[in-house]
Write a protein that holds these residues in place. Structure first.
Motif, PDB file in Angstrom:
ATOM      1  N   MET A  27     -21.832  -1.069  17.550  1.00  0.00           N
ATOM      2  CA  MET A  27     -21.862  -0.032  18.581  1.00  0.00           C
ATOM      3  C   MET A  27     -20.494   0.647  18.665  1.00  0.00           C
ATOM      4  O   MET A  27     -19.463  -0.029  18.755  1.00  0.00           O
ATOM      5  N   THR A  28     -20.485   1.970  18.627  1.00  0.00           N
ATOM      6  CA  THR A  28     -19.233   2.721  18.664  1.00  0.00           C
ATOM      7  C   THR A  28     -18.668   2.742  20.085  1.00  0.00           C
ATOM      8  O   THR A  28     -19.382   3.037  21.048  1.00  0.00           O
ATOM      9  N   ALA A  29     -17.390   2.436  20.211  1.00  0.00           N
ATOM     10  CA  ALA A  29     -16.747   2.404  21.522  1.00  0.00           C
ATOM     11  C   ALA A  29     -16.622   3.812  22.096  1.00  0.00           C
ATOM     12  O   ALA A  29     -16.516   4.798  21.362  1.00  0.00           O
ATOM     13  N   VAL A  30     -16.619   3.890  23.415  1.00  0.00           N
ATOM     14  CA  VAL A  30     -16.436   5.169  24.107  1.00  0.00           C
ATOM     15  C   VAL A  30     -14.945   5.330  24.390  1.00  0.00           C
ATOM     16  O   VAL A  30     -14.372   4.596  25.194  1.00  0.00           O
ATOM     17  N   ARG A  31     -14.319   6.298  23.719  1.00  0.00           N
ATOM     18  CA  ARG A  31     -12.871   6.493  23.842  1.00  0.00           C
ATOM     19  C   ARG A  31     -12.500   7.790  24.554  1.00  0.00           C
ATOM     20  O   ARG A  31     -11.380   7.933  25.031  1.00  0.00           O
ATOM     21  N   LYS A  32     -13.423   8.746  24.605  1.00  0.00           N
ATOM     22  CA  LYS A  32     -13.096  10.075  25.119  1.00  0.00           C
ATOM     23  C   LYS A  32     -13.954  10.410  26.338  1.00  0.00           C
ATOM     24  O   LYS A  32     -15.090   9.951  26.447  1.00  0.00           O
ATOM     25  N   ALA A  33     -13.384  11.215  27.209  1.00  0.00           N
ATOM     26  CA  ALA A  33     -14.105  11.671  28.400  1.00  0.00           C
ATOM     27  C   ALA A  33     -13.920  13.164  28.551  1.00  0.00           C
ATOM     28  O   ALA A  33     -12.831  13.705  28.309  1.00  0.00           O
ATOM     29  N   VAL A  34     -14.994  13.839  28.949  1.00  0.00           N
ATOM     30  CA  VAL A  34     -14.971  15.278  29.190  1.00  0.00           C
ATOM     31  C   VAL A  34     -15.006  15.518  30.701  1.00  0.00           C
ATOM     32  O   VAL A  34     -15.880  14.983  31.398  1.00  0.00           O
ATOM     33  N   PRO A  68     -19.669   8.750  20.739  1.00  0.00           N
ATOM     34  CA  PRO A  68     -20.116   8.792  22.136  1.00  0.00           C
ATOM     35  C   PRO A  68     -18.957   9.138  23.055  1.00  0.00           C
ATOM     36  O   PRO A  68     -17.788   8.884  22.739  1.00  0.00           O
ATOM     37  N   PHE A  69     -19.285   9.707  24.197  1.00  0.00           N
ATOM     38  CA  PHE A  69     -18.241  10.151  25.120  1.00  0.00           C
ATOM     39  C   PHE A  69     -18.755  10.075  26.548  1.00  0.00           C
ATOM     40  O   PHE A  69     -19.965  10.014  26.793  1.00  0.00           O
ATOM     41  N   ALA A  70     -17.818  10.072  27.478  1.00  0.00           N
ATOM     42  CA  ALA A  70     -18.159  10.063  28.899  1.00  0.00           C
ATOM     43  C   ALA A  70     -18.012  11.464  29.469  1.00  0.00           C
ATOM     44  O   ALA A  70     -17.245  12.282  28.957  1.00  0.00           O
ATOM     45  N   VAL A  71     -18.765  11.739  30.520  1.00  0.00           N
ATOM     46  CA  VAL A  71     -18.603  12.959  31.302  1.00  0.00           C
ATOM     47  C   VAL A  71     -18.415  12.540  32.752  1.00  0.00           C
ATOM     48  O   VAL A  71     -19.192  11.735  33.279  1.00  0.00           O
TER      49      VAL A  71
END
Length: 288
Positions: free
Chosen positions: A1-8, A126-129
């Motif tokens: 599973m790819t880690a979530v490193r970025k957030a928008v 993947p990314f967060a918002v």
């Protein structure tokens, strides 16, 4: 599973619900106690392990980029006067080198379009918002709670909170297939359903973890409600091929893009402050 490193963080909105206060000041920089709203959001992202924050800005939002930069003259004066506690507070939100990026949304075409504007910086991961006018008072932070859910089930995670059935028409509402504890497998979502037609009373609450395939959908997404490119429409499309899980986070949500919501956030968070709580309580009692 790819880690979530970025957030928008989509910060291009005009803040019309809190005019005239936002005529010259971005709503994200309005104060809650003694810090701008955006400071709380960035703190939440960092606590969750986010390494890179992408701000999607618009015209008249240059003050946001300035806030996350050194104010050399101010810092020098504070240091010369020995005001180290104030200096530390001024510097607390400054980014590490390369931690933040800023890109421009050229037209107000909706949340989905704002997220799409970050596609080249986010890339294929993947990314967060995080909606930057929603403060969630919780420990751990709301995004950190979503990250734990993501580590368990992967896919796309949507932060939700319970609202009264009489108010479901004001929000995006999830359609759950099954629920276990705080997590619900989703089979759909409805944007502001007509009163009495909502599939649940769980509202989408401004925190998301999304897979990068959402960008391909947003690129050709037709305009939806309000003539804008809606993120919920793109998520509904992606749900046809990917897992979506709603997570009911623990915490109190403050909608700081609303005048009364902003007032409540100031009162609630001031009362919790060990250095200000007693004085704030006395001041409020004096007014009442």
């Amino acid at each position: 599973m790819t880690a979530v490193r970025k957030a928008v963080l989509p910060v291009a909105g005009l803040g019309t619900r809190v005019l005239p206060g936002t005529k010259t000041t971005p709503k994200e920089l309005l104060n809650v106690v003694d810090r701008p709203i955006l400071s709380y959001i960035v703190e939440e992202a960092r606590e969750a392990g986010i390494e890179h924050i992408v701000f999607v800005t618009g015209r008249s939002k240059g003050a946001i980029e300035d806030y996350f930069d050194h104010q050399v003259e101010l810092e020098a004066q504070l240091e010369a006067k020995g005001k180290t506690d104030v200096l530390e507070a001024v510097r607390r939100d400054l980014p590490k080198a390369g931690e933040m990026s800023f890109t421009r949304q050229m037209a107000p075409l909706g949340l989905g379009h704002a997220v799409w504007c970050a596609r080249d910086i986010v890339g294929n991961e993947p990314f967060a918002v995080l909606l930057p006018d929603v403060i969630v008072d919780s420990a751990p932070g709301a995004l950190a709670q979503l990250m734990r859910a993501y580590d368990l089930v992967g896919g796309n995670i949507i932060g939700v909170e319970e609202v009264p059935a009489s108010e479901t028409h004001k929000y995006g509402i999830i359609d759950p297939e099954r629920t276990e504890g705080r997590m619900s497998a989703m089979k759909g979502m409805v944007e502001k359903p007509a009163q009495g037609t909502a599939p649940s009373n769980m509202s989408i609450a401004g925190r998301y973890i999304l897979q990068p395939e959402i960008f391909d959908i947003l690129e050709s997404q037709p305009r939806g409600a309000g003539g804008e490119i809606q993120l919920t429409d793109a998520m509904a499309t992606l749900m046809g091929s990917q897992r979506f899980t709603a997570y009911q986070y623990e915490g109190i949500t403050h909608d700081c893009g609303d005048k009364i919501g902003l007032l409540k956030a100031n009162v609630a968070l001031a009362l919790k402050r060990p250095d200000l709580g007693d004085a704030a309580r006395a001041a409020l009692q004096g007014l009442i």
